[in-house]
Design a protein around this motif. Structure first.
Motif, short mmCIF file in Angstrom:
data_model
loop_
_atom_site.label_atom_id
_atom_site.label_comp_id
_atom_site.label_asym_id
_atom_site.label_seq_id
_atom_site.Cartn_x
_atom_site.Cartn_y
_atom_site.Cartn_z
N LYS A 52 -40.87 -18.04 9.16
CA LYS A 52 -41.48 -17.47 7.96
C LYS A 52 -41.61 -18.49 6.83
N ILE A 53 -40.74 -19.49 6.84
CA ILE A 53 -40.73 -20.56 5.85
C ILE A 53 -40.76 -21.88 6.62
N ASN A 54 -41.31 -22.91 6.01
CA ASN A 54 -41.39 -24.23 6.64
C ASN A 54 -40.01 -24.90 6.59
N LEU A 55 -39.07 -24.37 7.40
CA LEU A 55 -37.69 -24.87 7.39
C LEU A 55 -37.54 -26.14 8.21
N THR A 56 -36.65 -26.99 7.74
CA THR A 56 -36.31 -28.23 8.42
C THR A 56 -34.84 -28.53 8.16
N LYS A 57 -34.26 -29.41 8.94
CA LYS A 57 -32.89 -29.85 8.72
C LYS A 57 -32.84 -31.14 7.89
N SER A 58 -34.01 -31.69 7.58
CA SER A 58 -34.11 -32.92 6.82
C SER A 58 -33.47 -32.76 5.44
N VAL A 59 -32.74 -33.79 5.02
CA VAL A 59 -32.12 -33.76 3.70
C VAL A 59 -33.06 -34.31 2.62
N ASP A 60 -34.25 -34.76 3.02
CA ASP A 60 -35.21 -35.35 2.09
C ASP A 60 -36.19 -34.34 1.50
N CYS A 61 -35.81 -33.06 1.48
CA CYS A 61 -36.69 -32.01 0.97
C CYS A 61 -36.45 -31.79 -0.52
N ARG A 62 -37.47 -31.29 -1.20
CA ARG A 62 -37.35 -30.92 -2.60
C ARG A 62 -37.00 -29.45 -2.77
N GLN A 63 -36.98 -28.72 -1.66
CA GLN A 63 -36.64 -27.29 -1.67
C GLN A 63 -35.50 -27.05 -0.70
N ILE A 84 -26.57 -29.80 -2.83
CA ILE A 84 -28.00 -29.48 -3.00
C ILE A 84 -28.46 -29.65 -4.44
N ASN A 85 -27.54 -29.97 -5.34
CA ASN A 85 -27.92 -30.19 -6.73
C ASN A 85 -28.87 -31.38 -6.80
N GLY A 86 -29.92 -31.24 -7.57
CA GLY A 86 -30.91 -32.30 -7.69
C GLY A 86 -32.23 -31.98 -7.01
N CYS A 87 -32.26 -30.94 -6.21
CA CYS A 87 -33.53 -30.56 -5.60
C CYS A 87 -34.36 -29.79 -6.64
N ASP A 88 -35.67 -29.70 -6.41
CA ASP A 88 -36.55 -29.04 -7.37
C ASP A 88 -36.39 -27.53 -7.37
N ARG A 89 -36.20 -26.95 -6.19
CA ARG A 89 -36.08 -25.50 -6.05
C ARG A 89 -35.02 -25.20 -5.01
N ALA A 90 -34.15 -24.25 -5.33
CA ALA A 90 -33.12 -23.84 -4.37
C ALA A 90 -32.91 -22.34 -4.46
N LEU A 119 -20.03 -19.74 -11.33
CA LEU A 119 -19.86 -20.91 -10.48
C LEU A 119 -21.18 -21.65 -10.29
N VAL A 120 -22.25 -20.91 -10.00
CA VAL A 120 -23.56 -21.54 -9.80
C VAL A 120 -24.02 -22.22 -11.09
N GLN A 121 -23.78 -21.58 -12.23
CA GLN A 121 -24.15 -22.19 -13.52
C GLN A 121 -23.37 -23.48 -13.76
N GLN A 122 -22.10 -23.50 -13.35
CA GLN A 122 -21.29 -24.72 -13.50
C GLN A 122 -21.83 -25.84 -12.63
N CYS A 123 -22.28 -25.50 -11.43
CA CYS A 123 -22.79 -26.51 -10.50
C CYS A 123 -24.21 -26.97 -10.85
N PHE A 124 -24.96 -26.13 -11.56
CA PHE A 124 -26.34 -26.44 -11.94
C PHE A 124 -26.52 -26.23 -13.45
N PRO A 125 -25.81 -27.02 -14.28
CA PRO A 125 -25.80 -26.75 -15.72
C PRO A 125 -27.14 -26.96 -16.42
N ASN A 126 -28.03 -27.74 -15.84
CA ASN A 126 -29.30 -28.06 -16.50
C ASN A 126 -30.50 -27.36 -15.86
N ASN A 127 -30.22 -26.34 -15.07
CA ASN A 127 -31.29 -25.65 -14.36
C ASN A 127 -31.46 -24.21 -14.84
#
Length: 154
Positions: A52-63, A84-90, A119-127
């Motif tokens: 249903k989604i273009n899933l991959t195991k690659s770590v070079d994804c932005r999502q 996973i912090n640093g990706c564009d969308r999670a 917890l999620v807010q602590q891990c992603f403070p700028n998102n």
């Protein structure tokens, strides 16, 4: 469309069999609507979304789609969130009743959903984080369903 037969998807199959037409559960539809067609790194219990989604195991994804629907240590969740912090969308989708810790944490909020949000807010403070959960579950949804707390991070 054939229904999946994974053990982790058994709750979906049970509920989907209650209706004659194919349905997508609200929590799943939100995930499908969130991701675009770009490759999405799939982590955890993502097999339902494989076609249903273009899933991959690659770590070079932005999502990234991270689904936790198996017994998971609190410290392992933190590690996964930091990874996973640093990706564009999670999207992080967690069955809150399958998280556990090996020590008492008196500073954690009693409400599981609010504790997870914190917890999620602590891990992603700028998102930006959108948070979805079933309020006051109290066992009403666990005959067949496996509702999750979901966090959409951009």
């Amino acid at each position: 469309m054939a229904r999946q037969k994974s053990v982790n998807n058994q709750w979906r199959i049970t509920q989907q069999n209650f209706v004659s037409n194919t349905v997508e559960f609200r929590q799943d539809q939100r995930i499908l609507d969130f991701f675009n067609t770009m490759p999405t790194r799939g982590i955890g219990d993502v097999e339902y979304f494989e076609n249903k989604i273009n899933l991959t195991k690659s770590v070079d994804c932005r999502q990234v789609l991270l689904v936790i629907n198996t017994l998971t240590f609190y410290k392992d969740l933190i590690k996964q969130l930091n990874d996973i912090n640093g990706c564009d969308r999670a999207c992080v989708s967690i069955n809150k009743f399958l998280l556990w810790t090996d020590r008492f944490r008196p500073t954690i909020e009693v409400d599981y959903d609010i504790a997870l949000l914190s917890l999620v807010q602590q891990c992603f403070p700028n998102n930006k984080i959108e948070h979805f959960f079933v309020k006051d579950v109290k066992g009403h949804h666990f005959n067949f369903a496996s509702p999750t707390s979901q966090f959409y991070i951009t």
